[in-house]
Design a protein around this motif. Sequence first.
Motif, PDB file in Angstrom:
ATOM      1  N   PRO A  14       0.837  -1.214   0.000  1.00  0.00           N
ATOM      2  CA  PRO A  14       0.000   0.000   0.000  1.00  0.00           C
ATOM      3  C   PRO A  14       0.864   1.255   0.000  1.00  0.00           C
ATOM      4  N   GLY A  15       0.460   2.219  -0.828  1.00  0.00           N
ATOM      5  CA  GLY A  15       1.231   3.439  -0.981  1.00  0.00           C
ATOM      6  C   GLY A  15       2.275   3.373  -2.067  1.00  0.00           C
ATOM      7  N   GLY A  16       2.499   2.193  -2.610  1.00  0.00           N
ATOM      8  CA  GLY A  16       3.500   2.015  -3.645  1.00  0.00           C
ATOM      9  C   GLY A  16       2.998   2.365  -5.032  1.00  0.00           C
ATOM     10  N   SER A  17       3.857   2.119  -6.014  1.00  0.00           N
ATOM     11  CA  SER A  17       3.557   2.461  -7.405  1.00  0.00           C
ATOM     12  C   SER A  17       3.840   1.289  -8.335  1.00  0.00           C
ATOM     13  N   LEU A  18       3.109   1.262  -9.423  1.00  0.00           N
ATOM     14  CA  LEU A  18       3.345   0.311 -10.512  1.00  0.00           C
ATOM     15  C   LEU A  18       3.039   1.023 -11.819  1.00  0.00           C
ATOM     16  N   ARG A  19       3.685   0.544 -12.883  1.00  0.00           N
ATOM     17  CA  ARG A  19       3.390   1.059 -14.212  1.00  0.00           C
ATOM     18  C   ARG A  19       3.019  -0.114 -15.110  1.00  0.00           C
ATOM     19  N   LEU A  20       1.801  -0.068 -15.617  1.00  0.00           N
ATOM     20  CA  LEU A  20       1.334  -1.075 -16.560  1.00  0.00           C
ATOM     21  C   LEU A  20       1.570  -0.599 -17.986  1.00  0.00           C
ATOM     22  N   SER A  21       1.858  -1.561 -18.851  1.00  0.00           N
ATOM     23  CA  SER A  21       2.015  -1.279 -20.268  1.00  0.00           C
ATOM     24  C   SER A  21       1.140  -2.227 -21.066  1.00  0.00           C
ATOM     25  N   CYS A  22       0.667  -1.759 -22.202  1.00  0.00           N
ATOM     26  CA  CYS A  22      -0.113  -2.604 -23.103  1.00  0.00           C
ATOM     27  C   CYS A  22       0.334  -2.291 -24.519  1.00  0.00           C
ATOM     28  N   ALA A  23       0.902  -3.299 -25.165  1.00  0.00           N
ATOM     29  CA  ALA A  23       1.378  -3.132 -26.532  1.00  0.00           C
ATOM     30  C   ALA A  23       0.408  -3.803 -27.496  1.00  0.00           C
ATOM     31  N   ALA A  24       0.042  -3.087 -28.529  1.00  0.00           N
ATOM     32  CA  ALA A  24      -0.857  -3.607 -29.552  1.00  0.00           C
ATOM     33  C   ALA A  24      -0.068  -4.051 -30.765  1.00  0.00           C
ATOM     34  N   SER A  25      -0.463  -5.181 -31.318  1.00  0.00           N
ATOM     35  CA  SER A  25       0.135  -5.650 -32.566  1.00  0.00           C
ATOM     36  C   SER A  25      -0.931  -5.649 -33.642  1.00  0.00           C
ATOM     37  N   LYS A  86      -3.776   1.385  -3.257  1.00  0.00           N
ATOM     38  CA  LYS A  86      -4.551   0.966  -2.089  1.00  0.00           C
ATOM     39  C   LYS A  86      -4.929  -0.507  -2.241  1.00  0.00           C
ATOM     40  N   PRO A  87      -5.211  -1.185  -1.145  1.00  0.00           N
ATOM     41  CA  PRO A  87      -5.637  -2.590  -1.263  1.00  0.00           C
ATOM     42  C   PRO A  87      -6.845  -2.759  -2.179  1.00  0.00           C
ATOM     43  N   GLU A  88      -7.720  -1.774  -2.209  1.00  0.00           N
ATOM     44  CA  GLU A  88      -8.910  -1.891  -3.061  1.00  0.00           C
ATOM     45  C   GLU A  88      -8.595  -1.743  -4.544  1.00  0.00           C
ATOM     46  N   ASP A  89      -7.358  -1.427  -4.882  1.00  0.00           N
ATOM     47  CA  ASP A  89      -6.944  -1.423  -6.282  1.00  0.00           C
ATOM     48  C   ASP A  89      -6.578  -2.814  -6.767  1.00  0.00           C
ATOM     49  N   THR A  90      -6.546  -3.776  -5.868  1.00  0.00           N
ATOM     50  CA  THR A  90      -6.227  -5.154  -6.240  1.00  0.00           C
ATOM     51  C   THR A  90      -7.250  -5.683  -7.231  1.00  0.00           C
ATOM     52  N   ALA A  91      -6.766  -6.148  -8.372  1.00  0.00           N
ATOM     53  CA  ALA A  91      -7.653  -6.634  -9.435  1.00  0.00           C
ATOM     54  C   ALA A  91      -6.807  -7.151 -10.597  1.00  0.00           C
ATOM     55  N   VAL A  92      -7.482  -7.797 -11.518  1.00  0.00           N
ATOM     56  CA  VAL A  92      -6.873  -8.075 -12.817  1.00  0.00           C
ATOM     57  C   VAL A  92      -7.166  -6.864 -13.701  1.00  0.00           C
ATOM     58  N   TYR A  93      -6.113  -6.312 -14.270  1.00  0.00           N
ATOM     59  CA  TYR A  93      -6.230  -5.131 -15.120  1.00  0.00           C
ATOM     60  C   TYR A  93      -6.170  -5.560 -16.590  1.00  0.00           C
ATOM     61  N   TYR A 107     -11.257  -4.702 -28.774  1.00  0.00           N
ATOM     62  CA  TYR A 107     -10.362  -5.814 -28.480  1.00  0.00           C
ATOM     63  C   TYR A 107      -9.939  -5.740 -27.017  1.00  0.00           C
ATOM     64  N   TRP A 108      -9.642  -6.925 -26.465  1.00  0.00           N
ATOM     65  CA  TRP A 108      -9.231  -7.020 -25.071  1.00  0.00           C
ATOM     66  C   TRP A 108      -7.938  -7.806 -24.947  1.00  0.00           C
ATOM     67  N   GLY A 109      -7.110  -7.401 -23.988  1.00  0.00           N
ATOM     68  CA  GLY A 109      -5.973  -8.216 -23.607  1.00  0.00           C
ATOM     69  C   GLY A 109      -6.403  -9.294 -22.630  1.00  0.00           C
ATOM     70  N   LYS A 110      -5.439 -10.142 -22.242  1.00  0.00           N
ATOM     71  CA  LYS A 110      -5.756 -11.244 -21.335  1.00  0.00           C
ATOM     72  C   LYS A 110      -5.687 -10.838 -19.875  1.00  0.00           C
ATOM     73  N   GLY A 111      -5.128  -9.679 -19.606  1.00  0.00           N
ATOM     74  CA  GLY A 111      -5.109  -9.163 -18.246  1.00  0.00           C
ATOM     75  C   GLY A 111      -3.795  -9.393 -17.526  1.00  0.00           C
ATOM     76  N   THR A 112      -3.536  -8.513 -16.560  1.00  0.00           N
ATOM     77  CA  THR A 112      -2.369  -8.644 -15.693  1.00  0.00           C
ATOM     78  C   THR A 112      -2.814  -8.373 -14.260  1.00  0.00           C
ATOM     79  N   LEU A 113      -2.355  -9.187 -13.340  1.00  0.00           N
ATOM     80  CA  LEU A 113      -2.806  -9.112 -11.959  1.00  0.00           C
ATOM     81  C   LEU A 113      -2.001  -8.081 -11.177  1.00  0.00           C
ATOM     82  N   VAL A 114      -2.720  -7.208 -10.509  1.00  0.00           N
ATOM     83  CA  VAL A 114      -2.123  -6.247  -9.581  1.00  0.00           C
ATOM     84  C   VAL A 114      -2.630  -6.566  -8.183  1.00  0.00           C
ATOM     85  N   THR A 115      -1.714  -6.814  -7.280  1.00  0.00           N
ATOM     86  CA  THR A 115      -2.069  -7.112  -5.900  1.00  0.00           C
ATOM     87  C   THR A 115      -1.422  -6.083  -4.988  1.00  0.00           C
ATOM     88  N   VAL A 116      -2.251  -5.401  -4.218  1.00  0.00           N
ATOM     89  CA  VAL A 116      -1.753  -4.391  -3.280  1.00  0.00           C
ATOM     90  C   VAL A 116      -1.974  -4.932  -1.875  1.00  0.00           C
TER      91      VAL A 116
END
Length: 118
Positions: A14-25, A86-93, A107-116
Amino acid sequence: QVQLVESGGGLVQPGGSLRLSCAASGSIFSPNAMGWYRQAPGKQRELVATIRSGGSTVYADSVKGRFTISRDNAKKTVYLQMNSLKPEDTAVYYCNLNYYAVTGMEYWGKGTLVTVSS
């Protein structure tokens, strides 16, 4: 055929940071909106943030001021910088590409899990 591949998820305190990326082909055309949705256990998928090819953005109220969406059209990549997690940000993105001018074309990606969690 468009494919979206997410990366950058993981476990963060909690309080930390992450950066998600999504590349399209594949071929991408405008106008379009790329964005992030999330789905927590037992809940419906919800919008996190979107950004149109012209640069306009939309954020869920729950992430305003903490998350920032951006895109690099040349790299066909969308990013989500997540701060003050926050813990409530925990989800598959999930990454989404939406041709909003063409009904039902997305179109949708398969998702990436974020756990706080501590």
